[in-house]
Scaffold this motif. Structure first.
Motif, short mmCIF file in Angstrom:
data_model
loop_
_atom_site.label_atom_id
_atom_site.label_comp_id
_atom_site.label_asym_id
_atom_site.label_seq_id
_atom_site.Cartn_x
_atom_site.Cartn_y
_atom_site.Cartn_z
N ASP A 1 -5.94 14.74 1.98
CA ASP A 1 -7.16 14.44 1.22
C ASP A 1 -7.70 13.05 1.52
O ASP A 1 -8.90 12.85 1.60
CB ASP A 1 -6.90 14.56 -0.28
CG ASP A 1 -6.63 15.99 -0.71
OD1 ASP A 1 -6.94 16.91 0.07
OD2 ASP A 1 -6.11 16.18 -1.81
N ASP A 2 -6.81 12.06 1.67
CA ASP A 2 -7.24 10.68 1.88
C ASP A 2 -7.27 10.30 3.35
O ASP A 2 -7.65 9.18 3.68
CB ASP A 2 -6.30 9.71 1.15
CG ASP A 2 -6.37 9.89 -0.35
OD1 ASP A 2 -5.37 9.59 -1.00
OD2 ASP A 2 -7.41 10.32 -0.85
N ASP A 3 -6.84 11.18 4.24
CA ASP A 3 -6.78 10.84 5.65
C ASP A 3 -8.17 10.61 6.21
O ASP A 3 -9.13 11.27 5.85
CB ASP A 3 -6.07 11.94 6.44
CG ASP A 3 -4.58 11.97 6.16
OD1 ASP A 3 -4.10 11.10 5.41
OD2 ASP A 3 -3.90 12.85 6.71
N ARG A 4 -8.26 9.64 7.08
CA ARG A 4 -9.52 9.30 7.73
C ARG A 4 -9.51 9.87 9.14
O ARG A 4 -8.52 9.78 9.84
CB ARG A 4 -9.70 7.78 7.81
CG ARG A 4 -9.69 7.10 6.48
CD ARG A 4 -10.94 7.41 5.73
NE ARG A 4 -10.86 6.78 4.42
CZ ARG A 4 -11.75 6.94 3.49
NH1 ARG A 4 -12.78 7.70 3.70
NH2 ARG A 4 -11.60 6.36 2.33
N LYS A 5 -10.60 10.42 9.54
CA LYS A 5 -10.76 10.97 10.88
C LYS A 5 -11.87 10.22 11.58
O LYS A 5 -13.04 10.37 11.24
CB LYS A 5 -11.08 12.46 10.85
CG LYS A 5 -10.06 13.30 10.09
CD LYS A 5 -8.74 13.36 10.80
CE LYS A 5 -7.79 14.26 10.07
NZ LYS A 5 -6.45 13.80 9.97
N ASN A 6 -11.51 9.39 12.51
CA ASN A 6 -12.46 8.67 13.35
C ASN A 6 -13.48 7.86 12.56
O ASN A 6 -14.68 7.91 12.83
CB ASN A 6 -13.15 9.63 14.32
CG ASN A 6 -13.69 8.92 15.53
OD1 ASN A 6 -13.17 7.88 15.92
ND2 ASN A 6 -14.72 9.46 16.13
N GLU A 7 -13.00 7.15 11.57
CA GLU A 7 -13.89 6.24 10.84
C GLU A 7 -14.21 5.03 11.73
O GLU A 7 -13.36 4.53 12.45
CB GLU A 7 -13.23 5.75 9.55
CG GLU A 7 -14.14 4.84 8.78
CD GLU A 7 -13.65 4.52 7.39
OE1 GLU A 7 -14.42 3.87 6.68
OE2 GLU A 7 -12.53 4.89 7.02
N VAL A 8 -15.44 4.58 11.67
CA VAL A 8 -15.88 3.48 12.52
C VAL A 8 -15.93 2.20 11.70
O VAL A 8 -16.54 2.16 10.63
CB VAL A 8 -17.26 3.78 13.15
CG1 VAL A 8 -17.73 2.61 13.99
CG2 VAL A 8 -17.21 5.05 13.97
N CYS A 9 -15.28 1.15 12.23
CA CYS A 9 -15.28 -0.17 11.60
C CYS A 9 -15.79 -1.18 12.61
O CYS A 9 -15.59 -1.03 13.82
CB CYS A 9 -13.86 -0.55 11.15
SG CYS A 9 -13.12 0.64 10.01
N ARG A 10 -16.44 -2.22 12.11
CA ARG A 10 -17.07 -3.18 13.01
C ARG A 10 -16.24 -4.43 13.27
O ARG A 10 -16.51 -5.15 14.22
CB ARG A 10 -18.43 -3.57 12.44
CG ARG A 10 -19.36 -2.37 12.38
CD ARG A 10 -20.65 -2.70 11.73
NE ARG A 10 -21.20 -3.92 12.29
CZ ARG A 10 -22.47 -4.23 12.34
NH1 ARG A 10 -23.34 -3.38 11.86
NH2 ARG A 10 -22.88 -5.36 12.84
N GLN A 11 -15.23 -4.70 12.44
CA GLN A 11 -14.53 -5.97 12.55
C GLN A 11 -13.03 -5.80 12.30
O GLN A 11 -12.63 -5.02 11.44
CB GLN A 11 -15.11 -6.94 11.53
CG GLN A 11 -14.51 -8.30 11.54
CD GLN A 11 -15.09 -9.18 10.44
OE1 GLN A 11 -15.72 -8.69 9.50
NE2 GLN A 11 -14.88 -10.47 10.55
N LEU A 12 -12.23 -6.54 13.06
CA LEU A 12 -10.80 -6.65 12.81
C LEU A 12 -10.53 -8.09 12.42
O LEU A 12 -10.74 -9.01 13.21
CB LEU A 12 -9.99 -6.27 14.05
CG LEU A 12 -8.47 -6.38 13.96
CD1 LEU A 12 -7.93 -5.53 12.82
CD2 LEU A 12 -7.82 -5.96 15.26
N GLU A 13 -10.12 -8.28 11.18
CA GLU A 13 -9.96 -9.62 10.61
C GLU A 13 -8.48 -9.95 10.44
O GLU A 13 -7.69 -9.09 10.09
CB GLU A 13 -10.66 -9.67 9.26
CG GLU A 13 -10.58 -11.01 8.57
CD GLU A 13 -11.28 -10.96 7.23
OE1 GLU A 13 -12.51 -11.12 7.22
OE2 GLU A 13 -10.60 -10.76 6.22
N VAL A 14 -8.15 -11.21 10.67
CA VAL A 14 -6.78 -11.68 10.42
C VAL A 14 -6.83 -12.71 9.31
O VAL A 14 -7.71 -13.56 9.26
CB VAL A 14 -6.15 -12.28 11.70
CG1 VAL A 14 -6.94 -13.44 12.24
CG2 VAL A 14 -4.71 -12.70 11.44
N LYS A 15 -5.89 -12.60 8.38
CA LYS A 15 -5.76 -13.57 7.30
C LYS A 15 -4.39 -14.23 7.41
O LYS A 15 -3.39 -13.54 7.62
CB LYS A 15 -5.87 -12.89 5.93
CG LYS A 15 -7.27 -12.52 5.55
CD LYS A 15 -7.31 -12.06 4.11
CE LYS A 15 -8.73 -11.74 3.72
NZ LYS A 15 -8.84 -11.32 2.34
#
Length: 133
Positions: free
Chosen positions: A95-109
């Motif tokens: 139910d919560d699985d994501r299939k090929n969701e597109v994200c614009r940024q990879l952030e490091v904290k």
């Protein structure tokens, strides 16, 4: 004889869905259990993506019961494509699985927590926590 063949076939199919730690290592996955294994592969992915080069990784997190949850991330030179799969986890759900969701940024904290941000579905996705060096 047919019943025996059917039972053997069903047992084989039941075992085929398990993605083992050994398979994850052989495939070059970044493995998260108590520690992170193959973190150098993640560092390579980071370097490639910051240079605009296409790359992809699989992060396999094993639950305390030993079940795998898979996170695939592909960088195409512009955005990150994120897929999660908890179908092999006995307590998981699709139910919560994501299939090929597109994200614009990879952030490091704090040099150790890596999170995908600005995702199409609206939710951020923490990918990995590396030990501080």
């Amino acid at each position: 004889m047919r019943k025996l063949s059917l039972i053997v076939c069903m047992l084989c199919l039941a075992g085929c869905g398990k993605y083992t730690m050994e398979e994850a290592k052989e495939n070059g996955d970044i493995i998260v259990q108590k520690d992170v294994t193959n973190s150098d592969r993640f560092e390579s992915f980071l370097k490639n993506s910051t240079q605009g080069k296409s790359d992809q990784i699989r992060i396999t997190a094993f639950t305390t019961e030993g079940d795998p949850v898979l996170y695939d991330v592909k960088y195409d030179g512009k955005s990150y494509h994120y897929t999660s799969d908890s179908s092999r986890d006995q307590f998981g759900t699709t139910d919560d699985d994501r299939k090929n969701e597109v994200c614009r940024q990879l952030e490091v904290k704090e040099q150790s927590v890596y999170t995908l941000r600005q995702c199409a579905e609206g939710a951020d996705h923490e990918l990995l926590r590396l030990p501080k060096q």
